[in-house]
Motif scaffolding. Structure first.
Motif, PDB file in Angstrom:
ATOM      1  N   HIS A   1       0.528  -1.409   0.055  1.00  0.00           N
ATOM      2  CA  HIS A   1      -0.029   0.016   0.066  1.00  0.00           C
ATOM      3  C   HIS A   1       0.845   1.308  -0.035  1.00  0.00           C
ATOM      4  O   HIS A   1       0.579   2.306   0.363  1.00  0.00           O
ATOM      5  CB  HIS A   1      -1.071   0.112   1.298  1.00  0.00           C
TER       6      HIS A   1
ATOM      7  N   ILE B   1       5.043  11.782   0.589  1.00  0.00           N
ATOM      8  CA  ILE B   1       4.127  12.843   1.109  1.00  0.00           C
ATOM      9  C   ILE B   1       4.673  13.334   2.379  1.00  0.00           C
ATOM     10  O   ILE B   1       5.195  12.748   2.985  1.00  0.00           O
ATOM     11  CB  ILE B   1       2.848  12.107   0.954  1.00  0.00           C
TER      12      ILE B   1
ATOM     13  N   SER C   1       1.907  13.950  11.215  1.00  0.00           N
ATOM     14  CA  SER C   1       1.084  13.601  12.020  1.00  0.00           C
ATOM     15  C   SER C   1       0.536  12.272  12.445  1.00  0.00           C
ATOM     16  O   SER C   1      -0.172  11.642  13.060  1.00  0.00           O
ATOM     17  CB  SER C   1      -0.329  14.373  11.927  1.00  0.00           C
ATOM     18  N   LEU C   2       1.393  11.217  11.537  1.00  0.00           N
ATOM     19  CA  LEU C   2       1.084   9.967  11.172  1.00  0.00           C
ATOM     20  C   LEU C   2       2.335   9.103  11.168  1.00  0.00           C
ATOM     21  O   LEU C   2       3.265   9.312  10.336  1.00  0.00           O
ATOM     22  CB  LEU C   2       0.129   9.867  10.217  1.00  0.00           C
TER      23      LEU C   2
ATOM     24  N   LEU D   1      -5.274  12.740   6.212  1.00  0.00           N
ATOM     25  CA  LEU D   1      -4.265  12.067   5.175  1.00  0.00           C
ATOM     26  C   LEU D   1      -4.520  10.627   4.993  1.00  0.00           C
ATOM     27  O   LEU D   1      -4.566  10.300   3.686  1.00  0.00           O
ATOM     28  CB  LEU D   1      -2.926  12.014   6.065  1.00  0.00           C
ATOM     29  N   LEU D   2      -4.816   9.890   5.755  1.00  0.00           N
ATOM     30  CA  LEU D   2      -5.414   8.449   5.453  1.00  0.00           C
ATOM     31  C   LEU D   2      -6.302   8.267   4.508  1.00  0.00           C
ATOM     32  O   LEU D   2      -6.399   7.645   3.542  1.00  0.00           O
ATOM     33  CB  LEU D   2      -5.637   7.764   6.831  1.00  0.00           C
TER      34      LEU D   2
ATOM     35  N   ARG E   1      -5.088   9.502   0.934  1.00  0.00           N
ATOM     36  CA  ARG E   1      -4.197   8.524   0.572  1.00  0.00           C
ATOM     37  C   ARG E   1      -4.925   7.295   0.130  1.00  0.00           C
ATOM     38  O   ARG E   1      -4.717   6.818  -0.887  1.00  0.00           O
ATOM     39  CB  ARG E   1      -2.989   8.505   1.158  1.00  0.00           C
ATOM     40  N   HIS E   2      -5.782   6.589   1.060  1.00  0.00           N
ATOM     41  CA  HIS E   2      -6.330   5.184   0.880  1.00  0.00           C
ATOM     42  C   HIS E   2      -7.729   5.156   0.626  1.00  0.00           C
ATOM     43  O   HIS E   2      -8.149   3.995   0.350  1.00  0.00           O
ATOM     44  CB  HIS E   2      -6.089   4.428   2.296  1.00  0.00           C
TER      45      HIS E   2
END
Lengths: 453, 463
Positions: A4, A10, A14-15, B119-120, B123-124
């Motif tokens: 994935h 990017i 925060s992740l 963001l997640l 992106r996904h």
């Protein structure tokens, strides 16, 4: 299958995606297991200790016993003092350890638990010890936790009696029991009297005898940690896991120290032996000189198979610093070097090594496996060296993986075998060159298959 | 020769505080077993926390982003450790964490969480984002619900807060937190029919470890029964929305899912039956129970034909294993009660007697059921510790232990075989195929030559 990860980078503050580290108390638990008859104790929720035990158990394939304060809602509101005091009373009554080593968690740190006061208020049986380390999960990594617990041993136990014991202290850092055994073998070979702590050999690589003992034979004796205040000097292996404790010991007991790179490869092992020789006044033993010669011989025999190969390596900072140095000695090209543990010192140390060797690489602390995977996608490598989590990238990109570091949960025997010292160097060359040659054998056309390589 | 030596800890097998958590069938402490209580402070318990329970139940939802809000540990320890398989996306196997730092603990983690979700999603494009609360989230004052609600509106996707702060209870509380999420997700929207499929069933408490869902799916297909929704093995988020369409719920892992089945009975009048596909006898009973509940002669006939076919297929192999294993003794220490109960029968099918049995989170009724099924002298224990477990295993001469990761090492240390019946298992262990796999694993571990080399239990030290 498990891919994935996109190629383009990017911005992401925060992740964390697929972490390359875990939290402090895991490392503190591992360090505590390196004291003889010590029960590690986690002052937090029940799940934390369960995860530490499972994680360590998966890497070492050994029982890992540790206790917990089992925080409830009440403890989170009113403090966990009564939990901890009740726990200590039960622990000494039921399991009879010689010492309990308490680490904190994010929860107990956030609510501001005063562990030293709780310990003073607890009923600790005569002759038994309780030590602690603050290990907030929201700072550093498991390596920081290992360092903090080792420092806790110095703070609570080490004492200067005024008379030298003629010994050398060795702080091995977060390495396998197999590495700790090898370090002790080297010290014996050098005829150096030593105190090493923590020492998980004999604890997490104990033999199968048909009997279960919650406290196996191994681990550093409490009296030796106390006596470390009387030693000639301390050799701190690995800056992230060991230097702080050596500094603490210098501050507390005036024991001088040398901070060394984890002895992986030729140079770092040479430096380690020279430092031992310096403190002990003994020359490098003939046995070790012979081993060094053997490693050089092996390097000559096999260099064509790995020379110039590009490597991505990830894991814990001290291990990576040592490994980077060794890969440079082998003529390989470390291309990406990434640790999850935060700390600018890592990037500084590694970049210095690279520039001395006239090369450069992408070096990152506080990174994650998603970033490493992106780098590899943008520009691939010939080999990945790292822990079990590397297998996702290895599979997605069809790049061979050498398992190294912590945790390794999908293979066995690694915890018994050293990567440190000359013997460890031989083993690493064997793993690296065999992995590369297996790949050649796999990929080669029938007509090009070679019997002799 | 095999000795009956007790470990050094033997006098402590019964520690005072544990007296009411250990029962010997036929012994004098016949008072009901204490269970479903907090562990003793300071004990080396095998139990987990709320987050663990919630994550276990929701993790198999494959097209979800599972985002852990907290310091990194909780996310790194749960990175792809469950063996739940997917027939489609592998998104769920990634580990996402807000990796809270000291600064976040002081100033709050809400902004970081919101940014991570955005963001997640960008992106996904997941169907849903599950945001797991960890121990400190409430303590540092983050309003998880509000952040999730705002993120959901902003991104036009479901963002669900899972209230799983570790200290709020044990693993069972986490199961309930997860079930509440599932209940919310299945609430019928406009036009979504309740009980619209008379021959369709839901399968609860099945996590598709080693592909076990697919085994049962195959049986049901042959019976003419439609498998509507599985919770949560190989489930996708959209599936959840048709959960209420089924005529019947079957529940395997009762500890995690009985609560959900009860709620659905209450809310949607969908009945449920407690079943188990662990072992041949229980598999046969389960298939018949399903047919009976659906009350369709065609299904009944097909079910009997299936049972006959499958039994004929496995009986010869099973008989071979039974010959090799008869007379052996087993110990069982698993998470929940249903599996423990089924294993008693399954071991009997192999000629093996259970001498020690216990669970981390079993309920009173489950322990009562166990007590009726085992022989006199069998030790039954709740929330045990390693010294106690190995002590009883040695005293009662168990040949192997069935358990999870943390039990593996201690079984080996006392020279006994081991089978992982938890999420790290490599082979499917349910249904008819699973029964053969199980028998093979039992035989492999008991008959391995390794045990012969342990001097203390009869091996030759230098032979």
């Amino acid at each position: 299958m498990l891919d994935h990860t996109p190629k383009e980078c990017i911005e992401r503050k925060s992740l964390v995606i697929n972490p390359a580290k875990t939290c402090q108390p895991l490392g503190a638990t591992y360090a505590a297991l390196g004291i003889h008859r010590c029960l590690p104790h986690s002052h937090g929720s029940q799940g934390c200790q369960m995860y530490f035990r499972s994680h360590l158990n998966r890497h070492f394939r050994e029982p890992v016993e540790a206790a917990t304060s089992s925080f409830t809602e009440g403890a989170a509101v009113f403090g966990g003092g009564s939990n901890l005091k009740a726990a200590l009373k039960n622990i000494f009554a039921i399991y009879e350890p010689d010492i309990v080593a308490i680490s904190t968690t994010c929860l107990s740190e956030t609510i501001g638990e005063d562990i030293p006061t709780y310990i003073l208020q607890a009923q600790v049986p005569e002759g038994k010890y309780v030590i602690h380390a603050n290990t907030p999960s929201y700072q550093g990594s498991h390596i920081t936790g290992f360092s903090n617990m080792t420092k806790g041993m110095v703070k609570y136990l080490s004492a200067a009696g005024g008379k030298s014991n003629g010994k050398i202290n060795v702080l091995p850092g977060f390495v396998n029991p197999g590495d700790m055994r090898e370090i002790k073998r080297i010290l014996r070979s050098m005829k150096a009297d030593y105190i090493m702590f923590p020492d998980t050999s004999g604890v997490l690589d104990a033999p199968l005898t048909g009997e279960y003992h919650i406290f196996p034979e191994g681990g550093t004796k409490i009296k030796d940690i106390i006596d470390s205040g009387n030693s000639l000097g301390t050799l701190a292996l690995g800056h992230f896991a060991s230097t702080d404790s050596a500094q603490e010991l210098k501050k507390k007991c005036k024991v001088p120290y040398q901070a060394l790179t984890t002895p992986i490869g030729i140079t770092a092992t040479d430096d380690f032996l020279m430092a031992i020789a310096e403190f002990s006044g003994q020359p490098v033993s003939a046995e070790l000189e012979e081993e060094r010669g053997q490693v050089i011989d092996i390097m000559a025999d096999l260099h064509q198979h790995y020379y110039g190969k590009e490597v991505a390596l990830f894991g814990d900072p001290d291990m990576l610093t040592g490994l980077t140095q060794f890969l440079l000695e082998l003529g390989m090209k470390p291309k990406y070097i990434l640790t999850g543990t935060p700390g600018d010192l890592f990037e500084k140390e590694v970049n210095q090594m690279l520039s001395q060797a006239g090369t450069q690489a992408k070096v990152k602390s506080a990174g994650d496996l998603f970033t490493l995977h992106q780098w590899i996608k943008q520009d691939p490598v010939d080999l990945i060296i790292g822990n079990t989590y590397g297998k996702y990238i290895a599979r997605a990109e069809d790049i061979p993986l050498v398992r190294f570091g912590f945790p390794i949960m999908d293979r066995g025997v690694h915890s018994y075998m050293p990567v440190v010292g000359y013997k460890g160097a031989m083993r690493l060359i064997e793993m690296i060159s065999n992995t590369l040659l297996d790949r050649v054998d796999r990929d080669t056309a029938d007509e090009d298959m070679e019997l002799i390589m | 020769m095999k000795t009956n030596r007790l470990p050094q800890e033997a006098p402590k097998i019964f520690i005072e505080e544990r007296k009411r958590s250990v029962l010997v069938k036929g012994g004098d402490n016949a008072a009901a077993l204490n269970c479903d209580e907090d562990s003793l402070a300071g004990s080396v318990s095998q139990r987990a926390c709320v987050y663990c329970g919630a994550r276990v139940v929701l993790n198999p939802i494959t097209d979800a982003v599972h985002l852990v809000h907290g310091p990194v540990g909780c996310a790194s320890f749960t990175m792809d450790i469950r063996g739940s398989l997917s027939s489609g996306t592998e998104l769920y196997r990634n580990s996402f964490s807000t990796d809270l730092s000291e600064e976040d603990v002081i100033f709050g983690g809400e902004k970081k969480l919101a940014a991570a979700i955005d963001l997640l999603v960008a992106r996904h494009h997941p169907k849903v984002v599950f945001v797991y609360s960890t121990c400190i989230i409430g303590v540092i004052g983050d309003d998880l619900q509000a952040v999730c609600k705002a993120a959901s509106q902003r991104n036009n996707v479901d963002v669900i807060a899972v209230e799983s702060s570790g200290f709020m209870g044990n693993k069972a509380a986490g199961y309930r937190a997860a079930c509440n999420v599932l209940l919310k997700a299945m609430e019928p929207q406009d036009g979504s029919l309740v009980k619209s499929k008379p021959k369709a069933i839901n399968f609860f408490g099945e996590f598709n470890v080693a592909g076990e869902r697919w085994i049962v799916h195959n049986y049901l297909e042959q019976m003419g029964v439609e498998l509507n929704v599985v919770l949560t093995g190989d489930a996708r988020y959209e599936d959840l929305k048709r959960t209420t369409h089924a005529a019947l719920n079957i529940v395997q892992c009762a500890g995690s899912m009985n609560y959900l089945a009860n709620k659905m009975q209450e809310l949607y009048d969908i009945p449920f039956i407690q079943i188990s596909f662990v072992g041949v006898g229980d598999t046969v009973d389960t298939l018949r129970k399903i047919a009976e509940a659906l009350a369709d002669p065609d299904i009944t006939a097909k079910t009997e034909a299936l049972i006959e076919r499958e039994l004929a297929g496995i009986t010869p192999a099973l008989e071979q294993y039974r010959k090799r294993l008869t007379g052996k003794k087993a110990a069982v220490y698993v998470g929940g009660g249903f599996k423990a109960i089924s294993l008693i029968r399954q071991f009997k099918e192999l000629g093996i007697e259970i001498v020690v049995i216990g669970t981390q989170t079993g309920m009173k009724e489950e322990y009562q059921r166990m007590a009726t099924l085992v022989n006199d002298g069998t030790v039954i224990l709740d929330d045990t510790n390693p010294a106690e477990l190995t002590g009883f295993m040695m005293e009662l001469q168990a040949d192997l232990l069935v358990g999870g990761t943390k039990e593996r090492g201690i079984a080996y240390k006392i020279g006994r075989g081991f089978i992982d019946h938890n999420h790290a298992r490599q082979h499917a262990l349910i249904g008819f195929e699973g029964a053969i796999n199980f028998a093979k694993e039992v035989a492999d571990t008991i008959c391995s030559p390794v045990w012969k080399y342990i001097p203390q239990i009869g091996g030759e030290k230098h032979g």
